[in-house]
Design a protein around this motif. Structure first.
Motif, short mmCIF file in Angstrom:
data_model
loop_
_atom_site.label_atom_id
_atom_site.label_comp_id
_atom_site.label_asym_id
_atom_site.label_seq_id
_atom_site.Cartn_x
_atom_site.Cartn_y
_atom_site.Cartn_z
N LEU A 179 0.67 -1.07 0.08
CA LEU A 179 -0.04 -0.12 -0.25
C LEU A 179 1.21 1.18 0.32
N TYR A 180 0.77 2.22 -0.51
CA TYR A 180 1.47 3.61 -1.05
C TYR A 180 0.27 4.71 -1.13
N ASP A 181 0.64 5.96 -0.05
CA ASP A 181 -0.10 7.11 0.23
C ASP A 181 0.46 8.39 0.52
N LEU A 182 0.31 9.68 0.34
CA LEU A 182 1.00 9.94 1.06
C LEU A 182 0.34 11.36 1.66
N SER A 183 0.54 11.86 2.66
CA SER A 183 -0.25 12.39 3.25
C SER A 183 0.71 14.30 3.58
N ASN A 184 0.20 15.06 4.10
CA ASN A 184 1.41 16.37 4.52
C ASN A 184 0.30 17.48 5.71
N THR A 185 1.66 17.88 6.69
CA THR A 185 0.75 18.90 7.92
C THR A 185 1.66 19.80 7.62
N GLU A 210 7.61 30.35 10.07
CA GLU A 210 7.60 30.15 8.22
C GLU A 210 8.72 28.77 8.18
N ALA A 211 9.44 28.69 8.91
CA ALA A 211 10.64 27.83 8.47
C ALA A 211 11.30 27.38 7.52
N LYS A 212 11.96 28.54 7.52
CA LYS A 212 13.48 29.12 7.04
C LYS A 212 14.54 28.38 6.94
N LEU A 213 14.45 27.96 7.39
CA LEU A 213 15.47 26.90 6.88
C LEU A 213 15.14 25.50 6.94
N ASN A 214 14.19 24.94 6.66
CA ASN A 214 13.91 23.56 6.53
C ASN A 214 13.06 24.15 5.00
N ARG A 215 14.56 23.22 3.73
CA ARG A 215 14.94 23.47 2.29
C ARG A 215 12.70 22.65 2.05
N LYS A 216 12.62 21.55 3.40
CA LYS A 216 11.15 21.17 2.19
C LYS A 216 10.01 21.86 2.86
N ALA A 217 10.38 22.69 3.32
CA ALA A 217 9.09 23.54 4.02
C ALA A 217 8.46 24.25 2.98
N ARG A 218 7.16 23.75 2.18
CA ARG A 218 6.84 24.59 0.87
C ARG A 218 5.14 24.88 0.89
N ARG A 219 5.23 26.08 0.33
CA ARG A 219 3.41 26.29 0.07
C ARG A 219 3.19 25.51 -0.85
N GLY A 220 2.00 24.74 -0.42
CA GLY A 220 0.74 23.93 -1.38
C GLY A 220 -0.34 23.36 -1.00
N ARG A 221 -0.74 22.85 -2.16
CA ARG A 221 -2.56 22.17 -1.37
C ARG A 221 -2.15 21.74 0.11
N ASP A 246 -2.80 28.01 4.34
CA ASP A 246 -1.77 28.95 5.28
C ASP A 246 0.22 28.81 5.01
N CYS A 247 0.15 28.11 6.29
CA CYS A 247 1.20 27.04 6.90
C CYS A 247 1.93 26.35 5.68
N PRO A 248 3.24 26.54 5.95
CA PRO A 248 4.52 26.26 4.90
C PRO A 248 4.18 24.52 5.33
N ALA A 273 8.98 17.60 -0.44
CA ALA A 273 8.69 19.16 0.29
C ALA A 273 7.21 19.16 -0.10
N GLY A 274 6.69 19.91 0.71
CA GLY A 274 5.44 20.61 0.92
C GLY A 274 4.89 20.95 -0.48
N ASN A 275 5.45 21.15 -1.78
CA ASN A 275 4.41 21.04 -2.94
C ASN A 275 4.17 19.86 -3.89
#
Length: 595
Positions: A240-246, A251-262, A269-271, A292-294
């Motif tokens: 089974l394979y699936d994805l989710s986000n949180t 702003e989490a500027k030091l995290n390269r995977k913190a991105r705006r998305g759906r 409104d959050c990374p 990454a979030g996006n």
């Protein structure tokens, strides 16, 4: 008793430092001597002006008597006094023997310790702590081989204790590392079970444990799944394979995977950061990875499934968000079978060729198989009466809003100052279609203009349902697979295993406290995901069977509390042999209490 400050020199480095000791005076052979009762170490946190209060409180605890005037002390001093009192009680036989040897040359030896029965109803319980979830967690970690794996990876005892504290703390009281540290210090008896003093451990130790876990993530995940597969004889036929986000707080500027998305939690409104999980058919985690979030969901499949070592012909179950034509072709190329929701296409259903089954929710479901013209793929059309009612209500709501918008435009043509230009009304019609959630495709709208073709004089519409859509086949969805030998019921019940993965995500975000993420550094954020992936083994469908197997005679209906005041607490690191007793069930003297 009093606290003495002593300066000591290191002969190897020549460095001098100050250490603190708890000392009592005793007359031996006509001379007053100072006897060290407890070594307090180099980093003693209590201010010097509070030392007399701490010593007085310790003497009260060691010699309990009714007091006329209570001793007022701060909460930090009370916690410190209780901790030192527990250590002194644990070392009482050693102290008595040492004092007996010192006094033997000058006077009569002290009598041995005298133990008497007491009325338990007369006892005052101080610092009650839970021990039930700790026993279950330690035994589960032992059965899954986590402790053995950490030993083989060269993780020292202090870090192992921090890892177990983090892991079991999130089982008993999900929260951040800081919240887990407070739980270990104030509410949990885990330190007594593994002989580790969490009261003297800095909360940074739990953060560093996350870094160590991140370093060995792949090895730990692989070995844990291998052990779980052996324990329960799990087949490797379904993946089974699936994805989710949180989302992150800040702003989490030091995290390269913190991105705006759906955001699936409607927190765009959050990374964001995305978590991908690969599970077996029983719900145990095989592999995890953060994106990454996006990230586009379809592009993550190959990197997650590559190198899993699944046998040839394993079945991969995915939802429509990942089941693109490119991914399906990749699965076929690498020898996988697939069972996915079809993206797009026309709906169809022939009730005369369908079979009927009953779902776990005691609802009826109608299934119809249809083989593709080339004979390489099978489509399973599923009709759910409850889903039909839902989709009909959705279509009626969106269609009603679309018709209301058309009527408003039509009524405006009769007003003198309303917009009647063809171009402007076409723009309004376009915006209305955009908001209709697909209902506009079932309507034929005609804008009647005057001879010049620039002014609209009337608006007419007619509802014409598009064949093969929700309007003509409500409650129907289609599964596609290259597994041609299975019957309708087996295909559908296999696909519903994907709901087990979705339940794991729900548990991660709710009961296990995954959201939100407060860490702004990339490695600390990924370390938090690692804790949750380890915990997901206890929330998967196999967890009840696992608990009943490792504790066949135990049923937990609430917390189990114990009083650790008289339990030994050591600051030494646990060794491999020291973990051997962790596989024992809870002691008989621990009594369950309702929550």
């Amino acid at each position: 008793m009093f606290i003495r400050q002593t300066r000591t020199g290191n002969k190897a480095t020549g460095e001098s430092y100050v250490s603190y000791r708890l000392v009592r005076t005793e007359r031996i052979g006509g001379k007053v001597r100072q006897i060290t009762v407890l070594n307090l170490g180099r980093h003693f946190p209590i201010k010097q002006e509070d030392w007399p209060i701490l010593c007085s409180r310790l003497e009260q605890l060691l010699n309990p008597q009714a007091v006329i005037l209570p001793l007022e002390c701060s909460e930090s001093i009370e916690r410190t006094a209780q901790r030192y009192h527990a250590q002194l009680v644990a070392r009482a036989p050693t102290i008595s023997l040492a004092a007996e040897g010192a006094a033997g040359s000058a006077g009569d030896p002290r009598p041995p310790a005298d133990f008497q029965e007491v009325d338990v109803d007369s006892l005052q319980v101080t610092q009650p702590r839970s021990v039930g979830v700790e026993h279950v967690g330690l035994h589960a970690a032992s059965e899954l081989g986590l402790i053995e794996t950490l030993n083989e990876l060269g993780v020292n005892g202090v870090v192992q204790a921090s890892i177990l504290g983090n892991l079991i703390g999130r089982m008993g009281q999900p929260g951040s590392e800081l919240a887990t540290w407070n739980w270990l210090q104030q509410h949990s008896a885990l330190g007594e079970l593994i002989d580790v003093d969490f009261l003297s451990m800095s909360h940074m130790g739990l953060y560093r444990a996350s870094d160590v876990l991140m370093k060995h993530r792949e090895v730990i995940e692989t070995r844990l799944f291998r052990t779980a597969r052996t324990l329960f004889e799990l087949p490797e036929t379904v993946t089974l394979y699936d994805l989710s986000n949180t989302y992150f707080e800040g702003e989490a500027k030091l995290n390269r995977k913190a991105r705006r998305g759906r955001s699936k939690e409607k927190r765009s409104d959050c990374p964001l950061v995305t978590l991908g999980l690969v599970l077996d058919g029983s719900g145990f985690v095989r592999r995890s990875q953060t994106f990454a979030g996006n990230v586009a969901e379809p592009g993550t499949l190959a990197s997650m499934l590559a190198g899993l070592g699944t046998p040839a012909g394993a079945l991969v179950v995915m939802d429509a968000g990942i089941a693109t034509e490119t991914n399906v072709a990749w699965l076929v190329e690498h020898g996988y079978r697939y069972l996915v929701v079809r993206r797009g296409g026309m709906r169809q259903f022939d009730e005369t060729r369908a079979v009927t089954i009953e779902t776990a929710g005691e609802a009826w479901l109608h299934l119809q198989k249809e083989l593709s013209p080339d004979g390489q793929e099978l489509c399973l059309y599923c009709h759910s009466p409850t889903r039909q009612l839902k989709e009909e209500a959705m279509l009626a709501l969106s269609g009603g809003r679309f018709e209301a918008g058309l009527q408003q435009m039509s009524d405006g043509l009769q007003k003198p100052k309303s917009e009647k230009g063809l171009d402007k009304l076409l723009e309004r019609l376009g915006r209305l279609k955009q908001k209709s959630r697909g209902a506009s495709q079932h309507y034929q709208v005609n804008l009647v203009t005057e001879d010049s073709g620039k002014t609209v004089t009337a608006i007419t519409w007619q509802k014409v349902p598009v064949p093969g859509t929700m309007a003509t086949h409500p409650g129907v969805y289609c599964l596609r697979t290259n597994e041609l030998a299975w019957d309708e019921e087996k295909l559908w019940r296999t696909y519903t295993m994907l709901t087990d993965l979705e339940s794991v995500f729900r548990s991660l975000k709710s009961e296990l406290g995954l959201r939100p993420i407060y860490h702004h550094k990339s490695k600390r954020g990924q370390g938090r995901f690692n804790w949750q992936n380890l915990l997901s083994s206890t929330t998967c469908p196999g967890a009840p069977a696992f608990i009943s197997q490792v504790f066949p005679c135990t049923s937990f209906s609430g917390d189990i509390t114990a009083t650790p005041a008289s339990s030994p607490r050591k600051t030494t690191s646990p060794t491999a042999n020291g973990w051997a007793r962790l596989a024992k069930p809870p002691a008989a003297h621990c009594t369950p209490t309702s929550r």
